[in-house]
Design an enzyme around this catalytic site. Sequence first.
Site, PDB file in Angstrom:
ATOM      1  N   ALA A  93       0.834  -1.209   0.000  1.00  0.00           N
ATOM      2  CA  ALA A  93       0.000   0.000   0.000  1.00  0.00           C
ATOM      3  C   ALA A  93       0.869   1.258   0.000  1.00  0.00           C
ATOM      4  O   ALA A  93       0.389   2.355   0.258  1.00  0.00           O
ATOM      5  CB  ALA A  93      -0.924  -0.008   1.208  1.00  0.00           C
ATOM      6  N   GLY A  96       5.659   1.377   3.176  1.00  0.00           N
ATOM      7  CA  GLY A  96       6.993   0.967   3.626  1.00  0.00           C
ATOM      8  C   GLY A  96       6.981  -0.217   4.572  1.00  0.00           C
ATOM      9  O   GLY A  96       7.790  -0.291   5.495  1.00  0.00           O
ATOM     10  N   SER A  97       6.076  -1.170   4.314  1.00  0.00           N
ATOM     11  CA  SER A  97       5.989  -2.302   5.243  1.00  0.00           C
ATOM     12  C   SER A  97       7.267  -3.147   5.230  1.00  0.00           C
ATOM     13  O   SER A  97       7.760  -3.550   6.285  1.00  0.00           O
ATOM     14  CB  SER A  97       4.730  -3.123   4.948  1.00  0.00           C
ATOM     15  OG  SER A  97       5.019  -4.332   4.356  1.00  0.00           O
ATOM     16  N   ASP A 141      12.012   4.949   2.631  1.00  0.00           N
ATOM     17  CA  ASP A 141      11.195   4.126   3.535  1.00  0.00           C
ATOM     18  C   ASP A 141      12.008   3.683   4.753  1.00  0.00           C
ATOM     19  O   ASP A 141      11.565   3.823   5.897  1.00  0.00           O
ATOM     20  CB  ASP A 141      10.660   2.882   2.808  1.00  0.00           C
ATOM     21  CG  ASP A 141       9.584   3.221   1.789  1.00  0.00           C
ATOM     22  OD1 ASP A 141       9.385   4.414   1.516  1.00  0.00           O
ATOM     23  OD2 ASP A 141       8.947   2.298   1.260  1.00  0.00           O
TER      24      ASP A 141
END
Length: 311
Positions: A93, A96-97, A141
């Site tokens: 999404a 920056g997971s 990120d």
Amino acid sequence: MQAPAKIILLGEHWVVHGSKAVAAAVGLYARALGQKAEQGIVVSSKNLGIVEDLTSCHKFCNLWEAAQYIAASVSRKPWPARIHIESDIPIGAGMGSSAAVAVAFSACYAILGGIKPSLNLVLRAAYEAEKIVHGNPSGIDNTVSTIGGFVLYRRGENPIRLSNVGLKGTKLLIIDTGIPRSTKVAVDIFSTRLRALNGLGGSLLELVNKVVDEAIMALKEDDAAKLGLLLDLSHGLLNAMGVSHEALETAIHIARRSGAYGAKLTGAGMGGTAIALVPSEKAGIISSLLQERGFRVFEVEIGVNGFTIQS
Ligand code: PMV
């Protein structure tokens, strides 16, 4: 160990063409919980349901890079460990997971090896991990997830954490449209339009720089109403450049007419997520209205600290 997600507050797309952007750490987290082990570097992921030894990795080769980087920084071979990972951050999404997971993992792995996880070490180790996931990432990120707060960045320059900024009495709603999008396609569409505008494109890039400067001023003056206006303006420009989506427009209009200071798409656009800056006391009602229309909404603090160590 926990590390936050990031959103781009404003300046996305324009930043690809040289202007400034501001990103912020937001209160959704990836967590890593570690213990010493006799052999292997075993990583388990609650979200993905995967358990893997990094020394013969398939899914977590990004984290193997980070582990090797940390070990090399103290001229040692990677040491055994068991690390469990979980994350609240939506995957894919633009939040920056993968970077947040890499930051939390890196800090945890360093500690298990008896090494102090300095900002620099964690930031660099997580960047090595991000190169495996994203090829040639800008590094924003992992930077935001490591250092936290509000971060000013510009291509080719070191990101700067903005000091003396904040927004009291506000919440950020992160609104996931659930529409899949491709950053590459969005960047291509935007770039084609920018080229077609010829000289006007340069003026728009200058304008966006000014909008970003004004936004930083609003953050320094804790002026949410002013910042909201600038978020709306930024969205108008992104919309005109072809990277909005009907679902984003719906979400943004619901948020605005129910009392948000401002709302815009965030990241690549064409689906994905929108953000709305809202007064804290209205966060619940605006969030409910959005959920009624089928959006997934996260109500978060904005400008939170970077990775933190918990024993
Ligand atoms: O949605 P994301 O995280 O992929 O953000 C893309 C941001 C862009 O400015 C559109 C591209 C970039 O590389 O900066």
